[in-house]
Motif scaffolding. Sequence first.
Motif, PDB file in Angstrom:
ATOM      1  N   GLY A  19      -7.467   1.356  -7.150  1.00 39.48           N
ATOM      2  CA  GLY A  19      -7.538   1.357  -5.698  1.00 39.48           C
ATOM      3  C   GLY A  19      -7.317   2.779  -5.209  1.00 39.48           C
ATOM      4  O   GLY A  19      -8.229   3.452  -4.762  1.00 39.48           O
ATOM      5  N   CYS A  20      -6.076   3.265  -5.368  1.00 41.63           N
ATOM      6  CA  CYS A  20      -5.719   4.556  -4.784  1.00 41.63           C
ATOM      7  C   CYS A  20      -5.854   5.729  -5.744  1.00 41.63           C
ATOM      8  O   CYS A  20      -6.229   6.816  -5.350  1.00 41.63           O
ATOM      9  CB  CYS A  20      -4.294   4.500  -4.240  1.00 41.63           C
ATOM     10  N   ALA A  23       0.096   4.010  -5.779  1.00 39.83           N
ATOM     11  CA  ALA A  23       0.652   3.257  -4.660  1.00 39.83           C
ATOM     12  C   ALA A  23       0.298   1.773  -4.664  1.00 39.83           C
ATOM     13  O   ALA A  23       1.095   0.945  -4.227  1.00 39.83           O
ATOM     14  CB  ALA A  23       0.201   3.883  -3.344  1.00 39.83           C
ATOM     15  N   CYS A  24      -0.892   1.427  -5.147  1.00 37.18           N
ATOM     16  CA  CYS A  24      -1.381   0.065  -4.874  1.00 37.18           C
ATOM     17  C   CYS A  24      -1.159  -0.927  -5.998  1.00 37.18           C
ATOM     18  O   CYS A  24      -1.350  -2.127  -5.793  1.00 37.18           O
ATOM     19  CB  CYS A  24      -2.848   0.104  -4.486  1.00 37.18           C
ATOM     20  N   GLY A  66     -14.400  -1.537   3.089  1.00 33.40           N
ATOM     21  CA  GLY A  66     -13.135  -2.162   2.728  1.00 33.40           C
ATOM     22  C   GLY A  66     -13.027  -2.419   1.237  1.00 33.40           C
ATOM     23  O   GLY A  66     -13.809  -1.897   0.444  1.00 33.40           O
ATOM     24  N   MET A  67     -12.041  -3.208   0.886  1.00 29.05           N
ATOM     25  CA  MET A  67     -11.788  -3.473  -0.525  1.00 29.05           C
ATOM     26  C   MET A  67     -11.155  -4.845  -0.700  1.00 29.05           C
ATOM     27  O   MET A  67     -10.572  -5.398   0.234  1.00 29.05           O
ATOM     28  CB  MET A  67     -10.824  -2.415  -1.073  1.00 29.05           C
ATOM     29  N   GLN A 114      -5.322  17.419  -1.816  1.00 25.98           N
ATOM     30  CA  GLN A 114      -6.614  17.020  -1.267  1.00 25.98           C
ATOM     31  C   GLN A 114      -7.323  18.277  -0.826  1.00 25.98           C
ATOM     32  O   GLN A 114      -6.743  19.076  -0.092  1.00 25.98           O
ATOM     33  CB  GLN A 114      -6.407  16.093  -0.064  1.00 25.98           C
ATOM     34  N   THR A 131       0.832  -1.206   0.000  1.00 25.32           N
ATOM     35  CA  THR A 131       0.000   0.000   0.000  1.00 25.32           C
ATOM     36  C   THR A 131       0.864   1.252   0.000  1.00 25.32           C
ATOM     37  O   THR A 131       0.357   2.364   0.069  1.00 25.32           O
ATOM     38  CB  THR A 131      -0.910   0.072   1.248  1.00 25.32           C
ATOM     39  N   ALA A 170      -4.806  -0.508   3.818  1.00 29.60           N
ATOM     40  CA  ALA A 170      -5.810   0.049   2.902  1.00 29.60           C
ATOM     41  C   ALA A 170      -6.110   1.525   3.161  1.00 29.60           C
ATOM     42  O   ALA A 170      -6.384   2.274   2.216  1.00 29.60           O
ATOM     43  CB  ALA A 170      -7.098  -0.768   2.983  1.00 29.60           C
ATOM     44  N   GLU A 171      -6.053   1.951   4.409  1.00 27.60           N
ATOM     45  CA  GLU A 171      -6.383   3.347   4.725  1.00 27.60           C
ATOM     46  C   GLU A 171      -5.483   4.328   3.961  1.00 27.60           C
ATOM     47  O   GLU A 171      -5.909   5.428   3.607  1.00 27.60           O
ATOM     48  CB  GLU A 171      -6.303   3.578   6.239  1.00 27.60           C
ATOM     49  N   ASN A 172      -4.225   3.911   3.689  1.00 27.17           N
ATOM     50  CA  ASN A 172      -3.332   4.782   2.906  1.00 27.17           C
ATOM     51  C   ASN A 172      -3.866   5.055   1.500  1.00 27.17           C
ATOM     52  O   ASN A 172      -3.490   6.036   0.871  1.00 27.17           O
ATOM     53  CB  ASN A 172      -1.955   4.121   2.726  1.00 27.17           C
ATOM     54  N   LEU A 173      -4.693   4.133   1.007  1.00 25.68           N
ATOM     55  CA  LEU A 173      -5.164   4.246  -0.372  1.00 25.68           C
ATOM     56  C   LEU A 173      -6.337   5.206  -0.492  1.00 25.68           C
ATOM     57  O   LEU A 173      -6.549   5.801  -1.540  1.00 25.68           O
ATOM     58  CB  LEU A 173      -5.548   2.874  -0.927  1.00 25.68           C
ATOM     59  N   ARG A 174      -7.120   5.342   0.590  1.00 27.90           N
ATOM     60  CA  ARG A 174      -8.240   6.294   0.517  1.00 27.90           C
ATOM     61  C   ARG A 174      -7.840   7.655   1.084  1.00 27.90           C
ATOM     62  O   ARG A 174      -8.353   8.678   0.680  1.00 27.90           O
ATOM     63  CB  ARG A 174      -9.495   5.750   1.187  1.00 27.90           C
ATOM     64  N   ASN A 175      -6.913   7.642   2.022  1.00 25.28           N
ATOM     65  CA  ASN A 175      -6.358   8.895   2.536  1.00 25.28           C
ATOM     66  C   ASN A 175      -4.833   8.774   2.507  1.00 25.28           C
ATOM     67  O   ASN A 175      -4.241   8.175   3.394  1.00 25.28           O
ATOM     68  CB  ASN A 175      -6.840   9.163   3.962  1.00 25.28           C
ATOM     69  N   GLY A 234      -9.238  -3.349   4.981  1.00 26.51           N
ATOM     70  CA  GLY A 234     -10.003  -2.137   5.257  1.00 26.51           C
ATOM     71  C   GLY A 234     -10.691  -2.233   6.614  1.00 26.51           C
ATOM     72  O   GLY A 234     -10.653  -3.284   7.269  1.00 26.51           O
ATOM     73  N   ALA A 235     -11.311  -1.142   7.004  1.00 33.37           N
ATOM     74  CA  ALA A 235     -11.877  -1.015   8.357  1.00 33.37           C
ATOM     75  C   ALA A 235     -12.716  -2.221   8.789  1.00 33.37           C
ATOM     76  O   ALA A 235     -12.718  -2.594   9.959  1.00 33.37           O
ATOM     77  CB  ALA A 235     -12.713   0.257   8.436  1.00 33.37           C
ATOM     78  N   TYR A 271     -16.033   3.158   0.538  1.00 28.79           N
ATOM     79  CA  TYR A 271     -14.658   2.984   1.003  1.00 28.79           C
ATOM     80  C   TYR A 271     -13.636   3.576   0.035  1.00 28.79           C
ATOM     81  O   TYR A 271     -12.732   4.302   0.442  1.00 28.79           O
ATOM     82  CB  TYR A 271     -14.356   1.504   1.245  1.00 28.79           C
ATOM     83  N   LEU A 272     -13.781   3.237  -1.238  1.00 28.60           N
ATOM     84  CA  LEU A 272     -12.803   3.731  -2.217  1.00 28.60           C
ATOM     85  C   LEU A 272     -13.308   5.004  -2.885  1.00 28.60           C
ATOM     86  O   LEU A 272     -14.497   5.175  -3.118  1.00 28.60           O
ATOM     87  CB  LEU A 272     -12.544   2.662  -3.290  1.00 28.60           C
ATOM     88  N   ARG A 273     -12.369   5.861  -3.220  1.00 32.71           N
ATOM     89  CA  ARG A 273     -12.714   7.070  -3.955  1.00 32.71           C
ATOM     90  C   ARG A 273     -13.132   6.696  -5.380  1.00 32.71           C
ATOM     91  O   ARG A 273     -12.781   5.622  -5.872  1.00 32.71           O
ATOM     92  CB  ARG A 273     -11.502   8.007  -4.012  1.00 32.71           C
ATOM     93  N   PHE A 315      -3.235   7.140  -7.173  1.00 33.55           N
ATOM     94  CA  PHE A 315      -2.007   7.938  -7.194  1.00 33.55           C
ATOM     95  C   PHE A 315      -0.741   7.087  -7.244  1.00 33.55           C
ATOM     96  O   PHE A 315       0.344   7.551  -6.883  1.00 33.55           O
ATOM     97  CB  PHE A 315      -1.970   8.935  -6.032  1.00 33.55           C
TER      98      PHE A 315
END
Lengths: 307, 246
Positions: free
Chosen positions: B210-211, B215-216, A69-70, B3, A26, A270-275, A221-222, B45-47, B213
């Motif tokens: 996923g991200c 990373a994933c 989650g994902m 952001q 991630t 996973a949290e790094n991917l949404r924030n 994910g959460a 969950y995902l953007r 940007f």
Amino acid sequence: MGEMNRLNVNLCGIDMDNPIIPASGTFGFGYEFAELYDINILGTFSFKGTTREARFGNATPRIAECPSGMLNAVGLQNPGVDAVIARELPKMKEVFHKPVMANVSGFSLDEYVEVSSRIDKEDCVGWIELNISCPNVHGGGMAFGTCASSAESVVKAVREVVKKPLIVKLSPNVTNIVEIAKAVEAAGADGVSLINTLLGMRIDMRKKKPLLANVTGGYSGAAVFPVALRMVYQVAGAVKIPVVGMGGVSTAEDVIEMMMAGATAVEIGAENLRNPWACRDIINALPETMDKYGITDLSSIIGAAQP
Amino acid sequence: MKQSLFTIKENVALTHDIMKMVLSGDTTDITRPGQFVNVLIEGQYLRRPISVNDAIDGELTLIYKIVGVGTEKMAKMTPGEKLDILTGLGNGYDTEKSGDRPLLIGGGVGVPPLYMLAKQLCAKGCDVTVILGFRSARDVFYKDEFEALGAKVFVTTEDGTAGTKGFVTGVFGEAGDYTHTYSCGPEPMLRAVYNTSVTSGQYSFEERMGCGFGACMGCSCKTLYGNKRICKDGPVLVKEEIVWEK
């Protein structure tokens, strides 16, 4: 006591400014995030799972959303150990100046041994995180981590060739994770990290087919946090080596719960991917959150919830 | 990448399943046409990656298709509501390569990012031709907006209910000589453009991310220049590097 000291932990003999570790897969090799914030504020990070050969990974789609989650089925895409050592690590060292955690994966015992021993010689590497739990590759990865005897043999073999602390990343997709954790401890692991992702799937209702090209993927994910916390608690209660907790950690509160369950350090995935700033935000939020729960220093709460 | 919080100014339907959302916020990281933003939607969950239709001085326009639960929620949002958006994602189109007579080809929800591109190409004095492909008359949008920029516009529909019947490549002859192509749309359309066009070109691809940007590694693809991430190294690939796999 200064803010930094309050967050200090020691993982397998190496001091860390705080317990926060972006999880492998991630965070790449850190560069994408180094453009966003100074990643030297992290405890460390676990870099992208490295194999002997370069791998493209699975066909796409590799990502599917789930409630809280994902799923991912990336399948260990990485440039291979030669390129990691020649190209990625020198570039990483320009932006990250602390010991890094090297995530190593493989498809055979020989491969785990070869990649680990080569990575072990790199100065920038602090710990080796042996990934015997990737759910998205066939004939390797998780196959080693879901059976106590094969987990033991791969850890034993790698232990013989590496000098750095060896942390073994465990799969939650097993009947009894404690049994696997004890087996790798007996084989000479210096620590365990858990959990890797939970095997799951989604279906594309319009196409009447699995959404992921790989059919299944790993759920993170959460949503997985309570499952991860339970497993960290069980394993930490059964082994003497340090436990690195991960799985759905998204807030400073989650970090504290993980540590109270018995984690010495905490990985965030996973949290790094949404924030993309998640780890920075969590580190910044920790002192205030600790104050709220009357915690003076983090290392004192490790395993506090254990009987 | 930045952001920031954007405020919705307008959120209206362009067709039965295409929406246009205008927002105000910090657009300074959007530097090229063809880039995208990643929108965080309450409860998801995902953007959601959405291409930039236009961005000028703090005003961002997104044109999106309602395809699932995330975009359904977006479609119900009203002016004044706020969205957490990552901006400045993706490489975008290179307008330097256009030559004097660029040909822009868009299919369905691939049409929106070509608008900002056409605007910039028209502004630098190019003779811009645009081919817009849709399924049916009820799916057509933005023809007038492209014409208002001064571009020559051709519309095709699969069922012939608007414009020329057939696919975008069917009107290449009518569109005349061109110096470079820019395209965005479903992969079969991109492949048809690739096979029909006789010049260099830039092709914008779509993949589940996923991200958004880099990373994933969720949206990787193979190219002749090595593995690339659609979100970070793309979404625009140049004709010479494309490998058709699926």
